[in-house]
Motif scaffolding. Structure first.
Motif, PDB file in Angstrom:
ATOM      1  N   GLY B 409      27.331 -17.607  57.732  1.00 31.49           N
ATOM      2  CA  GLY B 409      26.488 -17.454  58.911  1.00 31.49           C
ATOM      3  C   GLY B 409      26.701 -18.557  59.939  1.00 31.49           C
ATOM      4  O   GLY B 409      26.280 -18.444  61.079  1.00 31.49           O
ATOM      5  N   ARG B 410      27.314 -19.674  59.502  1.00 32.51           N
ATOM      6  CA  ARG B 410      27.575 -20.790  60.413  1.00 32.51           C
ATOM      7  C   ARG B 410      28.894 -20.600  61.172  1.00 32.51           C
ATOM      8  O   ARG B 410      29.143 -21.265  62.172  1.00 32.51           O
ATOM      9  N   GLN B 411      29.743 -19.723  60.655  1.00 34.86           N
ATOM     10  CA  GLN B 411      31.065 -19.541  61.275  1.00 34.86           C
ATOM     11  C   GLN B 411      30.909 -19.111  62.736  1.00 34.86           C
ATOM     12  O   GLN B 411      29.927 -18.459  63.073  1.00 34.86           O
ATOM     13  N   PRO B 412      31.811 -19.415  63.606  1.00 36.07           N
ATOM     14  CA  PRO B 412      33.125 -20.024  63.347  1.00 36.07           C
ATOM     15  C   PRO B 412      33.102 -21.546  63.190  1.00 36.07           C
ATOM     16  O   PRO B 412      34.149 -22.164  63.180  1.00 36.07           O
ATOM     17  N   TRP B 413      31.931 -22.116  63.094  1.00 38.11           N
ATOM     18  CA  TRP B 413      31.836 -23.577  63.061  1.00 38.11           C
ATOM     19  C   TRP B 413      31.976 -24.110  61.640  1.00 38.11           C
ATOM     20  O   TRP B 413      31.485 -23.511  60.694  1.00 38.11           O
ATOM     21  N   ILE B 414      32.619 -25.279  61.529  1.00 43.25           N
ATOM     22  CA  ILE B 414      32.549 -26.010  60.258  1.00 43.25           C
ATOM     23  C   ILE B 414      31.410 -27.025  60.384  1.00 43.25           C
ATOM     24  O   ILE B 414      30.653 -27.228  59.451  1.00 43.25           O
ATOM     25  N   VAL B 415      31.309 -27.643  61.570  1.00 45.37           N
ATOM     26  CA  VAL B 415      30.125 -28.431  61.908  1.00 45.37           C
ATOM     27  C   VAL B 415      29.529 -27.761  63.143  1.00 45.37           C
ATOM     28  O   VAL B 415      30.177 -27.699  64.181  1.00 45.37           O
ATOM     29  N   PHE B 416      28.341 -27.262  63.008  1.00 46.08           N
ATOM     30  CA  PHE B 416      27.765 -26.409  64.036  1.00 46.08           C
ATOM     31  C   PHE B 416      27.794 -27.061  65.418  1.00 46.08           C
ATOM     32  O   PHE B 416      27.249 -28.154  65.616  1.00 46.08           O
ATOM     33  N   GLY B 417      28.464 -26.389  66.346  1.00 42.04           N
ATOM     34  CA  GLY B 417      28.514 -26.868  67.724  1.00 42.04           C
ATOM     35  C   GLY B 417      29.506 -27.984  67.976  1.00 42.04           C
ATOM     36  O   GLY B 417      29.721 -28.362  69.121  1.00 42.04           O
ATOM     37  N   LEU B 418      30.096 -28.557  66.905  1.00 41.33           N
ATOM     38  CA  LEU B 418      30.961 -29.720  67.083  1.00 41.33           C
ATOM     39  C   LEU B 418      32.422 -29.451  66.759  1.00 41.33           C
ATOM     40  O   LEU B 418      33.316 -29.905  67.455  1.00 41.33           O
ATOM     41  N   MET B 419      32.638 -28.752  65.664  1.00 41.25           N
ATOM     42  CA  MET B 419      34.020 -28.540  65.240  1.00 41.25           C
ATOM     43  C   MET B 419      34.137 -27.151  64.634  1.00 41.25           C
ATOM     44  O   MET B 419      33.284 -26.761  63.830  1.00 41.25           O
ATOM     45  N   GLN B 420      35.189 -26.433  65.012  1.00 39.91           N
ATOM     46  CA  GLN B 420      35.377 -25.108  64.432  1.00 39.91           C
ATOM     47  C   GLN B 420      36.191 -25.215  63.146  1.00 39.91           C
ATOM     48  O   GLN B 420      37.004 -26.131  62.984  1.00 39.91           O
ATOM     49  N   THR B 421      35.933 -24.271  62.254  1.00 43.61           N
ATOM     50  CA  THR B 421      36.554 -24.304  60.935  1.00 43.61           C
ATOM     51  C   THR B 421      38.077 -24.387  61.031  1.00 43.61           C
ATOM     52  O   THR B 421      38.714 -25.135  60.294  1.00 43.61           O
ATOM     53  N   ARG B 422      38.656 -23.626  61.972  1.00 44.18           N
ATOM     54  CA  ARG B 422      40.125 -23.600  62.059  1.00 44.18           C
ATOM     55  C   ARG B 422      40.706 -24.956  62.460  1.00 44.18           C
ATOM     56  O   ARG B 422      41.873 -25.227  62.239  1.00 44.18           O
ATOM     57  N   ASP B 423      39.876 -25.839  63.043  1.00 41.72           N
ATOM     58  CA  ASP B 423      40.373 -27.156  63.439  1.00 41.72           C
ATOM     59  C   ASP B 423      40.239 -28.195  62.332  1.00 41.72           C
ATOM     60  O   ASP B 423      40.662 -29.336  62.492  1.00 41.72           O
ATOM     61  N   GLY B 424      39.624 -27.804  61.225  1.00 47.81           N
ATOM     62  CA  GLY B 424      39.349 -28.791  60.182  1.00 47.81           C
ATOM     63  C   GLY B 424      40.405 -28.881  59.103  1.00 47.81           C
ATOM     64  O   GLY B 424      40.426 -29.799  58.300  1.00 47.81           O
ATOM     65  N   VAL B 425      41.308 -27.900  59.093  1.00 49.29           N
ATOM     66  CA  VAL B 425      42.242 -27.780  57.978  1.00 49.29           C
ATOM     67  C   VAL B 425      43.304 -28.893  58.021  1.00 49.29           C
ATOM     68  O   VAL B 425      43.530 -29.506  59.054  1.00 49.29           O
ATOM     69  N   SER B 426      43.933 -29.182  56.877  1.00 53.76           N
ATOM     70  CA  SER B 426      44.930 -30.256  56.809  1.00 53.76           C
ATOM     71  C   SER B 426      46.209 -29.855  57.534  1.00 53.76           C
ATOM     72  O   SER B 426      46.830 -28.866  57.160  1.00 53.76           O
ATOM     73  N   PRO B 427      46.632 -30.654  58.522  1.00 52.89           N
ATOM     74  CA  PRO B 427      47.842 -30.271  59.254  1.00 52.89           C
ATOM     75  C   PRO B 427      49.117 -30.446  58.432  1.00 52.89           C
ATOM     76  O   PRO B 427      50.104 -29.782  58.693  1.00 52.89           O
ATOM     77  N   SER B 428      49.096 -31.340  57.445  1.00 54.83           N
ATOM     78  CA  SER B 428      50.338 -31.613  56.725  1.00 54.83           C
ATOM     79  C   SER B 428      50.521 -30.740  55.491  1.00 54.83           C
ATOM     80  O   SER B 428      51.500 -30.873  54.777  1.00 54.83           O
ATOM     81  N   VAL B 429      49.557 -29.869  55.225  1.00 55.27           N
ATOM     82  CA  VAL B 429      49.649 -29.067  54.004  1.00 55.27           C
ATOM     83  C   VAL B 429      50.100 -27.654  54.358  1.00 55.27           C
ATOM     84  O   VAL B 429      49.436 -26.961  55.125  1.00 55.27           O
TER      85      VAL B 429
END
Lengths: 338, 481
Positions: B409-429
């Protein structure tokens, strides 16, 4: 002393606590088939770590959590960079924990045998890989200006790191043997004592090679002093074991592991993850740290609660201080008769 | 698929089939977290119940309570083991799969996690070791205190991790630092007293007691019905204790859930709107009992509603205005720029309902069991036996859907209003690495589940050893290694 330095020190202490404590219960796990020739001996062997292994493992969780809290960039780069290595460690720790908890639930030889295999593998694999991981942290990894790990799983398997892995594997096995000698009597005790000399000699060679090699990375008189002290404690522990002073022997191997860990962290400082691409890209205690506000709160929490933890974990070791032997485990036949 | 580049940095090759690293990492987080949380509430609920039984034994000296403590304690330990080992993955995976998230929130999110370890994990693991192995070694009082400290440890742990999660739902006590590009903590007290945390904690603890109570109720009722006349002295009180715990906890879940809904309406109106599939802002808003939407969840086709129901649930008045998905989507676009700010509505809508339904069913079974317990020998009807088998599982379903609801229910946010889930993932993995760990962990967890259920069933059937005070060892070995 800056807050970031205090936290580097605290994280080093947490890792050292983890290596010293879980080190011997990894060792006991690895030595299980060697010192436990029959069902009762294996019970005696595992009971020595039964009440304490889980508490020992929490040192790792707290070290991980503290790294996240105090140096988020270190945590992020390290855990995403060492991905597959950590996955293997996770799988091993999960299987091992379940094996230790479930093995005794059913009294059946096949059930025991299968879980015993898991305990041996689940102890040996992290014992090896933690050494590999720590060595790589000290040596540094390919890393660009973005502070992202730029290598692969195979980057981590360099000779220096593999020697580090071999060193922790041998040291933990030795530490476990010395612990078993201290905590048991009878056959398990005698067999544990018998593996101390060969493991001891192999450990001295591996540790001397590894810590010597470490000096070439970023050695100073302090790291030399710590490494020499580690070697002296190791030799002292072996002599104490030979003389039948089992408490001193255990103190010796514990101090060896602690001093080896101190050597590594002192070499690492003030970096937390050096870049082999360009030293300018290294993660340091400064550029990887949380804000002073967070560090201050965490310092208060750590200063109050860490001594408390040490106190009640110490109490556990005191409660279960008695040596164990076959007589503590009556066979089922005797049980019915009683 | 086995392209070696996939294990390196993410780039053009960062896809496996149509899934990229972000989808795989989300699936992994969902699977390992839901799995971990099957065991956590049982641990929280059952540790307190076992501590209660141990206290009864300590106070009365009645061996009946000792046998009950050991029987339920054994089942508790089988559960606890998996909760512990899967917890290690929980702590590692933020750094492994979500390193950009970790960097962004580490200054805030890491602290409760570290404190959880230092205050709770050490307490639980150390005193559980003392409790398991201390039966004949510890003074009775210290031994009793050990299990209580374990129970307190589990609740402390819940508090800190929920404070961390609540910050993701309703971030406060931070400032965004443009230079470092991360959220930085300036008021830790605000994080710990986040109103979302203050209501989520009792809600979760109540749900955990519901879970522990239903666990005890189901197994004890099964014994009573299938093995009438045998060990009634042990299982009859257990049915009662389990059923009453379930009922009281269910009431607490409802009350805290109601407060939570009002706070959610205020903090995350989109989640509330999605939970109700309310597309248009309404005053008064009806409570949807059943809404059938189009397959993509973007439109409503048919629905059954309680007039004024949602207004009352969300605002506390019968005519309060509740914002709808469409208006919120528009408002968010203005605030955050173009994009989709609507969660998966069917999933949010249904998980919310399944959560409530499973809790209500468990409470109903508890009520039925208590009613049947009036007779000295409750009749073993087919349906009551089935209810006994179902009741331990119902709260597990409810807990899982509760988390799926609150996180999806919080999606698309990982942190509500601050960061979206797709921006939180590890770039090097790379996607290959994530897929590998997804497969490995899923298989491993599957095997663990089989072993766990096998052991649980075996020990649940095994009747506690006869009390024989002359031989304190008699009931002990199964506890040990």
């Amino acid at each position: 002393m800056a807050l970031t330095d205090i936290w580097f020190l605290l994280i080093a202490v947490l890792w050292t606590g983890y290596l010293v404590l879980e080190g011997f219960d990894f060792g006991v796990g690895m030595l299980l088939p060697i010192v436990g020739r029959d069902a009762i001996d294996r019970k005696v062997t595992l009971r020595t770590i039964g009440p304490v292994w889980d508490g020992n493992e929490v040192w790792l969780l707290v070290a991980g959590g503290a790294t996240f809290a105090a140096f988020p960039f270190w945590y992020a780069t390290l855990f995403s960079g060492f991905y597959l290595a950590l996955l293997i460690i996770l799988v091993a720790l999960i299987l091992r924990g379940i094996a230790l908890e479930y093995r005794g639930k059913i009294d059946d030889a096949t059930w025991h045998r299968r879980w015993d295999l898991v305990i041996v593998g689940g102890s040996a694999v992290p014992a090896l890989l933690w050494g590999v991981a720590l060595a790589n942290i000290v040596r540094g990894v390919p890393m660009g200006a973005d502070h992202e790990f730029a290598g692969s799983f195979f980057t981590l398997l360099n000779p220096y790191a593999l020697l580090g892995g071999l060193t922790t594997l041998l040291l933990f096995a030795l530490h476990g043997a010395v612990f078993l000698a201290l905590k048991t009597h009878g056959d398990v005790h005698d067999r544990a004592l018998k593996v101390v000399p060969p493991l001891g000699i192999a450990s001295v060679v591996a540790a001397a090679g590894f810590l010597g090699w470490t000096q070439t990375l970023d050695g100073s008189w302090i790291t030399w002093a710590l490494a020499v002290a580690a070697a002296l404690c190791l030799i002292g522990g072996l002599i104490a074991s030979r003389l039948g002073r089992e408490g001193w022997a255990f103190l010796g191997t514990a101090a060896t592991i602690a001093l080896a860990s101190a050597t590594l962290f002192t070499t690492l400082y003030p970096n937390v993850l050096p870049s082999t691409t360009d030293p300018a890209f290294s993660l340091t205690t400064l550029n990887a740290a949380s804000t002073p506000y967070t560090l201050k709160i965490m310092t208060w929490v750590a200063v109050i609660f860490t001594p408390l933890v040490v106190l009640y974990q110490g109490y556990t070791y005191w409660v279960f201080r008695a040596r164990l032997g076959r007589t503590d485990f009556p066979t089922p036949v005797q049980k019915v008769a009683s | 698929m086995w392209d070696l580049r996939l294990w390196g940095r993410r780039g053009p090759a960062g896809k496996v089939g149509s899934m990229d690293a972000i989808d795989l990492a989300r699936w992994q987080f969902g699977i390992v977290t839901v799995y971990h949380f099957l065991f956590v509430p049982i641990t929280i609920g059952l540790s307190a119940l076992v501590a209660g039984l141990h206290t009864a034994w300590y106070r009365t000296g009645n061996t009946k309570y000792r046998r009950m403590t050991q029987y339920w304690g054994k089942l508790f330990l089988i559960n606890f083991a998996i909760g512990v080992v899967t917890g290690i993955v929980q702590e590692f995976q933020f750094g492994m799969n979500w390193s950009d998230y970790s960097k962004f929130v580490g200054d805030i999110f890491g602290a409760p996690l570290a404190i959880e370890g230092l205050l709770a994990f050490f307490l639980e693991s150390t005193f559980l070791g003392l409790w398991i192995f201390g039966w004949d070694k510890l003074p009775k009082k210290v031994h009793l205190a050990s299990i209580w400290l374990v129970a307190i440890g589990t609740q402390l742990s819940a508090y800190f991790i929920l404070a961390a999660n609540s910050w993701m739902q309703w971030p406060l006590g931070y400032t965004y630092n443009q230079a470092s590009g991360r959220a930085e903590l300036h008021d830790f007290g605000a994080v710990l007293t986040n109103k979302v945390a203050l209501v989520t904690f009792p809600h979760t603890i109540a749900a955990s007691f519901l879970t522990g109570g239903a666990f005890m109720l189901g197994i004890a009722l099964w014994h009573l019905l299938r093995r009438p006349g045998k060990h009634t002295d042990l299982f009859r009180p257990a049915v009662k204790l389990g059923a009453i715990t379930t009922l009281v906890a269910a009431a607490a879940v409802m009350i805290t859930g109601d407060i939570q809904a009002k706070i959610m309406t205020e903090t995350q109106p989109m989640k509330m709107a999605a939970a109700e599939a309310l597309y248009e802002t309404s005053a008064p808003a009806p409570f949807s009992i059943l809404t059938i939407g189009s397959l993509d969840g973007s439109k409503e086709i048919w629905s059954l509603k309680v007039p004024h129901g949602l207004s009352f649930l969300a605002t506390g008045t019968t005519t309060g205005q509740v914002e709808g998905i469409n208006d919120l989507q528009q408002a968010y676009e203005q605030r955050f720029g173009p994009g989709t700010y609507t969660p998966n509505v069917p999933l949010t809508y249904w998980s919310f309902r399944f959560m409530i339904l499973s809790g209500v069913l468990a409470a109903a079974i508890a009520l039925l069991a208590l009613w049947r317990l009036r007779r000295p020998r409750p009749r073993a009807t087919k349906w009551l036996i089935r209810a006994a088998l179902a009741v331990p599982l119902l709260p597990l379903v409810g807990n899982s859907f509760g988390w799926i609801f609150t996180e999806m229910g919080r999606q698309p946010w990982i942190v509500f209003g601050l960061m979206q889930t797709r921006d939180g993932v590890s770039p090097s993995v790379g996607a290959g690495s994530v897929l590998t760990s997804l497969i490995v962990l899923t298989l491993l967890y599957g095997v663990l589940a089989v072993v766990e259920v096998f052991l649980l069933l075996r020990f649940a059937r095994e009747v506690p050893a006869e009390a024989d005070s002359s031989d304190p060892e008699a009931a002990e070995p199964a506890f040990l290694y």
